[in-house]
Motif scaffolding. Structure first.
Motif, short mmCIF file in Angstrom:
data_model
loop_
_atom_site.label_atom_id
_atom_site.label_comp_id
_atom_site.label_asym_id
_atom_site.label_seq_id
_atom_site.Cartn_x
_atom_site.Cartn_y
_atom_site.Cartn_z
N LYS A 27 9.81 4.14 1.39
CA LYS A 27 9.60 2.87 0.69
C LYS A 27 10.81 2.55 -0.17
CE LYS A 27 6.29 0.27 -1.89
NZ LYS A 27 4.90 -0.01 -1.92
N THR A 28 11.36 1.36 0.07
CA THR A 28 12.50 0.86 -0.70
C THR A 28 12.01 -0.36 -1.48
OG1 THR A 28 13.31 -0.75 0.92
CG2 THR A 28 13.99 1.55 1.23
N PRO A 29 12.86 -0.98 -2.29
CA PRO A 29 12.43 -2.20 -2.97
C PRO A 29 12.04 -3.33 -2.01
CG PRO A 29 14.39 -1.32 -4.03
CD PRO A 29 14.16 -0.51 -2.78
N ILE A 30 12.51 -3.27 -0.76
CA ILE A 30 12.20 -4.29 0.24
C ILE A 30 10.81 -4.06 0.84
CG2 ILE A 30 12.95 -5.33 2.42
CD1 ILE A 30 14.93 -5.83 0.20
N GLY A 31 10.43 -2.81 1.02
CA GLY A 31 9.18 -2.44 1.67
C GLY A 31 9.33 -1.07 2.31
N ASN A 32 8.29 -0.63 3.00
CA ASN A 32 8.35 0.65 3.70
C ASN A 32 9.19 0.45 4.96
OD1 ASN A 32 7.90 3.25 4.39
ND2 ASN A 32 5.68 3.07 4.59
N ASP A 65 0.50 -5.18 3.56
CA ASP A 65 -0.70 -5.39 4.38
C ASP A 65 -0.59 -4.77 5.77
OD1 ASP A 65 1.03 -7.12 5.70
OD2 ASP A 65 -0.25 -8.88 5.49
N GLY A 66 0.52 -4.07 6.05
CA GLY A 66 0.72 -3.43 7.34
C GLY A 66 1.47 -4.28 8.35
N THR A 67 1.71 -5.54 8.03
CA THR A 67 2.48 -6.41 8.92
C THR A 67 3.90 -5.88 9.08
OG1 THR A 67 1.19 -8.37 8.34
CG2 THR A 67 3.41 -8.76 9.19
N GLY A 94 -2.05 -7.65 12.49
CA GLY A 94 -3.43 -7.62 12.96
C GLY A 94 -4.31 -7.05 11.86
N THR A 95 -5.53 -6.74 12.21
CA THR A 95 -6.43 -6.15 11.23
C THR A 95 -5.94 -4.74 10.89
OG1 THR A 95 -7.88 -5.14 12.88
CG2 THR A 95 -8.39 -7.42 12.20
N PRO A 96 -6.31 -4.20 9.74
CA PRO A 96 -5.89 -2.83 9.39
C PRO A 96 -6.28 -1.81 10.46
CG PRO A 96 -6.78 -3.91 7.46
CD PRO A 96 -7.04 -4.83 8.62
N GLU A 97 -7.45 -1.97 11.07
CA GLU A 97 -7.90 -1.03 12.09
C GLU A 97 -7.00 -1.08 13.33
OE1 GLU A 97 -10.75 -2.15 9.25
OE2 GLU A 97 -10.01 -3.48 10.81
N VAL A 98 -6.65 -2.28 13.76
CA VAL A 98 -5.79 -2.44 14.94
C VAL A 98 -4.39 -1.91 14.65
CG1 VAL A 98 -4.63 -4.16 16.40
CG2 VAL A 98 -7.10 -4.31 16.00
#
Length: 155
Positions: A27-32, A65-67, A94-98
């Motif tokens: 994880k950086t300041p931009i995101g994972n 959000d995983g996107t 998608g959804t967290p599950e997908v």
């Protein structure tokens, strides 16, 4: 104000990429962040047939959000030996599950998630110069060990 009709799409090619396991800078300041090396692949269509030269990369940012936001650079060599640089940015969500199933390299129906990219081609080849002057979009599917895209020209 004039309202124009939507542009149409015409099929350009299918592209399959093979990749190695992700490098995980964290994880950086931009995101994972994830960096995935492209190990090969091919493009097949009526007007474009090429092999993917190993060594390109997909620099991925994973949002909270995983996107996934993609930033990909690869080099193509056509069946008649022209070199074409290809870059694309994309989004997979998608959804967290997908998304968890995709991260676990499970086979997931592409209708269960959104996966689109905007390819840009660059070449010095006169034969393929038309690629320098068009807009393209694609729909993707994540597979264990790789990805497949169907790429379309925006008319």
């Amino acid at each position: 104000m004039q309202h124009l009709p939507p542009p149409s799409l015409s099929f350009l090619c299918d592209m399959e990429l093979t990749v190695e396991g992700a490098h995980l800078p964290g994880k950086t300041p931009i995101g994972n962040r994830r960096v995935i090396r492209v190990t090969g692949g091919a493009l097949r269509g009526d007007h474009l047939n090429a092999e993917v030269i190993p060594g390109g990369d997909d620099w991925i940012t994973v949002r909270e959000d995983g996107t996934i936001i993609q930033d990909v650079r690869i080099l193509l060599k056509t069946d008649d030996d022209a070199l074409i640089m290809m870059t694309y940015r994309g989004i997979r969500t998608g959804t967290p599950e997908v998304l968890k199933r995709l991260d676990n390299n499970e086979d997931v129906d592409p209708d269960e998630y959104y996966f689109r990219t905007s390819p840009i081609f660059e070449t010095a080849s006169p034969k393929y110069d038309w690629l320098n002057r068009r807009v393209f979009v694609s729909k993707g599917i994540r597979l264990p060990g790789g990805v497949n895209y169907s790429i379309y020209t925006v008319e």
